[in-house]
Structures are given as structure tokens and as C-alpha cells.
Scaffold this motif. Sequence first.
Motif, PDB file in Angstrom:
ATOM      1  N   GLU A  76       0.838  -1.199   0.000  1.00 57.45           N
ATOM      2  CA  GLU A  76       0.000   0.000   0.000  1.00 57.45           C
ATOM      3  C   GLU A  76       0.870   1.245   0.000  1.00 57.45           C
ATOM      4  OE1 GLU A  76      -2.748   0.048   3.236  1.00 57.45           O
ATOM      5  OE2 GLU A  76      -3.224  -2.061   2.996  1.00 57.45           O
ATOM      6  N   ASP A  77       0.295   2.328  -0.503  1.00 58.40           N
ATOM      7  CA  ASP A  77       1.007   3.610  -0.462  1.00 58.40           C
ATOM      8  C   ASP A  77       1.099   4.069   0.976  1.00 58.40           C
ATOM      9  OD1 ASP A  77       1.366   3.740  -3.181  1.00 58.40           O
ATOM     10  OD2 ASP A  77      -0.504   4.859  -3.520  1.00 58.40           O
ATOM     11  N   PRO A  78       2.266   4.570   1.387  1.00 61.20           N
ATOM     12  CA  PRO A  78       2.403   5.066   2.763  1.00 61.20           C
ATOM     13  C   PRO A  78       1.530   6.306   2.974  1.00 61.20           C
ATOM     14  CG  PRO A  78       4.442   5.410   1.517  1.00 61.20           C
ATOM     15  CD  PRO A  78       3.482   4.694   0.622  1.00 61.20           C
ATOM     16  N   GLY A  79       1.118   6.492   4.221  1.00 64.36           N
ATOM     17  CA  GLY A  79       0.300   7.649   4.575  1.00 64.36           C
ATOM     18  C   GLY A  79       1.169   8.858   4.850  1.00 64.36           C
ATOM     19  N   SER A  80       0.541   9.902   5.312  1.00 65.37           N
ATOM     20  CA  SER A  80       1.242  11.136   5.628  1.00 65.37           C
ATOM     21  C   SER A  80       2.235  10.883   6.767  1.00 65.37           C
ATOM     22  CB  SER A  80       0.236  12.208   6.047  1.00 65.37           C
ATOM     23  OG  SER A  80       0.910  13.372   6.438  1.00 65.37           O
ATOM     24  N   GLY A  81       3.470  11.317   6.599  1.00 67.18           N
ATOM     25  CA  GLY A  81       4.496  11.133   7.620  1.00 67.18           C
ATOM     26  C   GLY A  81       5.127   9.752   7.586  1.00 67.18           C
ATOM     27  N   GLU A  82       4.829   8.976   6.535  1.00 64.30           N
ATOM     28  CA  GLU A  82       5.387   7.632   6.403  1.00 64.30           C
ATOM     29  C   GLU A  82       6.120   7.529   5.072  1.00 64.30           C
ATOM     30  OE1 GLU A  82       2.005   5.054   6.611  1.00 64.30           O
ATOM     31  OE2 GLU A  82       1.774   5.310   8.761  1.00 64.30           O
ATOM     32  N   ALA A  83       7.143   6.674   5.046  1.00 60.89           N
ATOM     33  CA  ALA A  83       7.868   6.432   3.799  1.00 60.89           C
ATOM     34  C   ALA A  83       8.264   4.963   3.741  1.00 60.89           C
ATOM     35  CB  ALA A  83       9.109   7.310   3.731  1.00 60.89           C
ATOM     36  N   LEU A  84       8.097   4.360   2.568  1.00 57.06           N
ATOM     37  CA  LEU A  84       8.487   2.974   2.359  1.00 57.06           C
ATOM     38  C   LEU A  84       9.884   2.989   1.764  1.00 57.06           C
ATOM     39  CD1 LEU A  84       7.455   0.096   2.601  1.00 57.06           C
ATOM     40  CD2 LEU A  84       6.580   0.288   0.265  1.00 57.06           C
ATOM     41  N   THR A  85      10.838   2.408   2.460  1.00 54.03           N
ATOM     42  CA  THR A  85      12.215   2.413   1.977  1.00 54.03           C
ATOM     43  C   THR A  85      12.412   1.331   0.936  1.00 54.03           C
ATOM     44  OG1 THR A  85      13.014   0.905   3.675  1.00 54.03           O
ATOM     45  CG2 THR A  85      13.017   3.259   4.230  1.00 54.03           C
ATOM     46  N   ALA A  86      13.547   1.379   0.245  1.00 57.25           N
ATOM     47  CA  ALA A  86      13.853   0.414  -0.808  1.00 57.25           C
ATOM     48  C   ALA A  86      13.956  -1.005  -0.258  1.00 57.25           C
ATOM     49  CB  ALA A  86      15.142   0.816  -1.511  1.00 57.25           C
ATOM     50  N   THR A  87      14.310  -1.136   1.001  1.00 59.25           N
ATOM     51  CA  THR A  87      14.432  -2.475   1.601  1.00 59.25           C
ATOM     52  C   THR A  87      13.093  -3.004   2.106  1.00 59.25           C
ATOM     53  OG1 THR A  87      14.941  -1.544   3.766  1.00 59.25           O
ATOM     54  CG2 THR A  87      16.817  -2.041   2.313  1.00 59.25           C
ATOM     55  N   GLY A  88      12.035  -2.194   1.971  1.00 56.28           N
ATOM     56  CA  GLY A  88      10.720  -2.629   2.419  1.00 56.28           C
ATOM     57  C   GLY A  88      10.375  -2.197   3.838  1.00 56.28           C
ATOM     58  N   ARG A  89      11.258  -1.442   4.420  1.00 56.99           N
ATOM     59  CA  ARG A  89      11.000  -0.969   5.784  1.00 56.99           C
ATOM     60  C   ARG A  89      10.127   0.272   5.710  1.00 56.99           C
ATOM     61  NH1 ARG A  89      12.980   2.527   9.434  1.00 56.99           N
ATOM     62  NH2 ARG A  89      14.722   3.338   8.259  1.00 56.99           N
ATOM     63  N   LEU A  90       9.130   0.334   6.607  1.00 53.25           N
ATOM     64  CA  LEU A  90       8.247   1.492   6.685  1.00 53.25           C
ATOM     65  C   LEU A  90       8.813   2.442   7.737  1.00 53.25           C
ATOM     66  CD1 LEU A  90       5.588   2.827   5.800  1.00 53.25           C
ATOM     67  CD2 LEU A  90       4.479   1.626   7.685  1.00 53.25           C
ATOM     68  N   SER A  91       9.154   3.640   7.320  1.00 55.56           N
ATOM     69  CA  SER A  91       9.686   4.651   8.221  1.00 55.56           C
ATOM     70  C   SER A  91       8.555   5.619   8.549  1.00 55.56           C
ATOM     71  CB  SER A  91      10.845   5.394   7.548  1.00 55.56           C
ATOM     72  OG  SER A  91      11.347   6.387   8.415  1.00 55.56           O
ATOM     73  N   VAL A  92       8.299   5.796   9.853  1.00 57.32           N
ATOM     74  CA  VAL A  92       7.179   6.618  10.296  1.00 57.32           C
ATOM     75  C   VAL A  92       7.712   7.769  11.144  1.00 57.32           C
ATOM     76  CG1 VAL A  92       5.014   6.651  11.588  1.00 57.32           C
ATOM     77  CG2 VAL A  92       5.681   4.601  10.319  1.00 57.32           C
ATOM     78  N   ALA A  93       7.301   8.982  10.806  1.00 57.34           N
ATOM     79  CA  ALA A  93       7.670  10.163  11.600  1.00 57.34           C
ATOM     80  C   ALA A  93       6.482  10.525  12.481  1.00 57.34           C
ATOM     81  CB  ALA A  93       8.029  11.329  10.686  1.00 57.34           C
ATOM     82  N   ARG A  94       6.754  10.734  13.758  1.00 55.92           N
ATOM     83  CA  ARG A  94       5.704  11.122  14.699  1.00 55.92           C
ATOM     84  C   ARG A  94       6.158  12.346  15.463  1.00 55.92           C
ATOM     85  NH1 ARG A  94       5.719   5.337  15.716  1.00 55.92           N
ATOM     86  NH2 ARG A  94       3.901   4.460  14.681  1.00 55.92           N
ATOM     87  N   ARG A  95       5.232  13.254  15.670  1.00 57.95           N
ATOM     88  CA  ARG A  95       5.525  14.447  16.464  1.00 57.95           C
ATOM     89  C   ARG A  95       5.433  14.059  17.935  1.00 57.95           C
ATOM     90  NH1 ARG A  95       5.387  20.015  15.822  1.00 57.95           N
ATOM     91  NH2 ARG A  95       4.743  19.736  13.680  1.00 57.95           N
ATOM     92  N   ILE A  96       6.452  14.406  18.678  1.00 59.67           N
ATOM     93  CA  ILE A  96       6.462  14.141  20.114  1.00 59.67           C
ATOM     94  C   ILE A  96       6.367  15.477  20.824  1.00 59.67           C
ATOM     95  CG2 ILE A  96       7.787  13.251  22.054  1.00 59.67           C
ATOM     96  CD1 ILE A  96       8.986  11.204  20.145  1.00 59.67           C
ATOM     97  N   GLU A  97       5.275  15.653  21.531  1.00 60.86           N
ATOM     98  CA  GLU A  97       5.050  16.886  22.272  1.00 60.86           C
ATOM     99  C   GLU A  97       5.719  16.772  23.638  1.00 60.86           C
ATOM    100  OE1 GLU A  97       3.491  19.610  21.187  1.00 60.86           O
ATOM    101  OE2 GLU A  97       3.000  18.698  19.249  1.00 60.86           O
ATOM    102  N   PRO A  98       6.543  17.754  23.993  1.00 52.94           N
ATOM    103  CA  PRO A  98       7.147  17.705  25.333  1.00 52.94           C
ATOM    104  C   PRO A  98       6.071  17.900  26.399  1.00 52.94           C
ATOM    105  CG  PRO A  98       7.641  19.790  24.254  1.00 52.94           C
ATOM    106  CD  PRO A  98       6.929  18.931  23.244  1.00 52.94           C
TER     107      PRO A  98
END
Length: 155
Positions: free
Chosen positions: A11-33
Motif C-alpha cells: 500500500e502507499d504510505p500515509g502522511s508522515g510515512e515512507a516505504l524504503t527500498a528495503t521494504g521498511r516502513l519509516s514513520v515520523a511522529r511528532r512528540i510533544e514535550p
Amino acid sequence: MATGEISRETEDPGSGEALTATGRLSVARRIEPDRPRLPFSPGQLAQLDEALTVSTRSTGLEFAVYLGDLGEESRERAEQLHAGLGARAAGGVLIAVSPGQQVFEIITGEQAHQRIPDRSCQLAAMSMVASFREGELLEGVISGLRMLSDAAGSA
């Protein structure tokens, strides 16, 4: 900060997500202090504001409360804060409390001192100490305000 998971989905990654060439899903999350913890809730602040308003209106004196670090020279710092009342300082009463240092100061201006004698300040201080020892910071401050405004009488 990014975290990753191995994903076998196409599937296409959602907002803040990226599918790497190796198949790993990289997810960015905002962490509020974490927000700093305030000593009083909004309801308690409303109680304090009401006590300050009633004290000021009933006596004609300017009552103020400072809550925070007073430094090593707590009396001098409290006097500086009281002077910050400007033209209202002569008729002003400041209760400055430093919970971390377990210190507080009551400062009265010239006009306020004529209506609130030292003995009344001492009685208010003893009442505040009793509340503070029980861990009741707000109740101690409000009790002190009421005692000082009672001693000053009406405008």
C-alpha cells in the motif's frame, strides 16, 4: 524522531510515512514535550483571583500574590516585586511565596502598613504556615489574604 517497522504491504504510505527500498516502513511522529506542571488548577486560580479581587475591592488596598523562586535574599526580592506595583505600591500588600525554598514574605506599603499592623501580618503568617505544613498552598495564601484584608477593614 523516526521509528521503523518491516512492512510487507504494498500500500502507499500515509502522511508522515515512507516505504524504503528495503521494504521498511519509516514513520515520523511528532512528540510533544510534557507541559510544565502548574501549582494550581484553573479552578484554584479562579478561587485565588476571587480572593484577590474581594480583598482589593473591600479594603481599597492593592493586594498581590507572587508564587515563585525568591532567591537567596528573599526579603530584598519581595521588596523589588512590591515596588513593581508602581504608583499603587504605597497602598499595596504583597504575599510572595517560594514553595521550593519554603519561604514567604509579606510586604506592605506605607499606606497599607498604617491599616495593617505588624501583629496582623504575624497572625496571617502563622495561619499560612499551618496550611503550608499540611501541603495546602492555595488555602494558606487565601487564608493570609482574608486575614490581612480583615485587619485593614473597609475602604
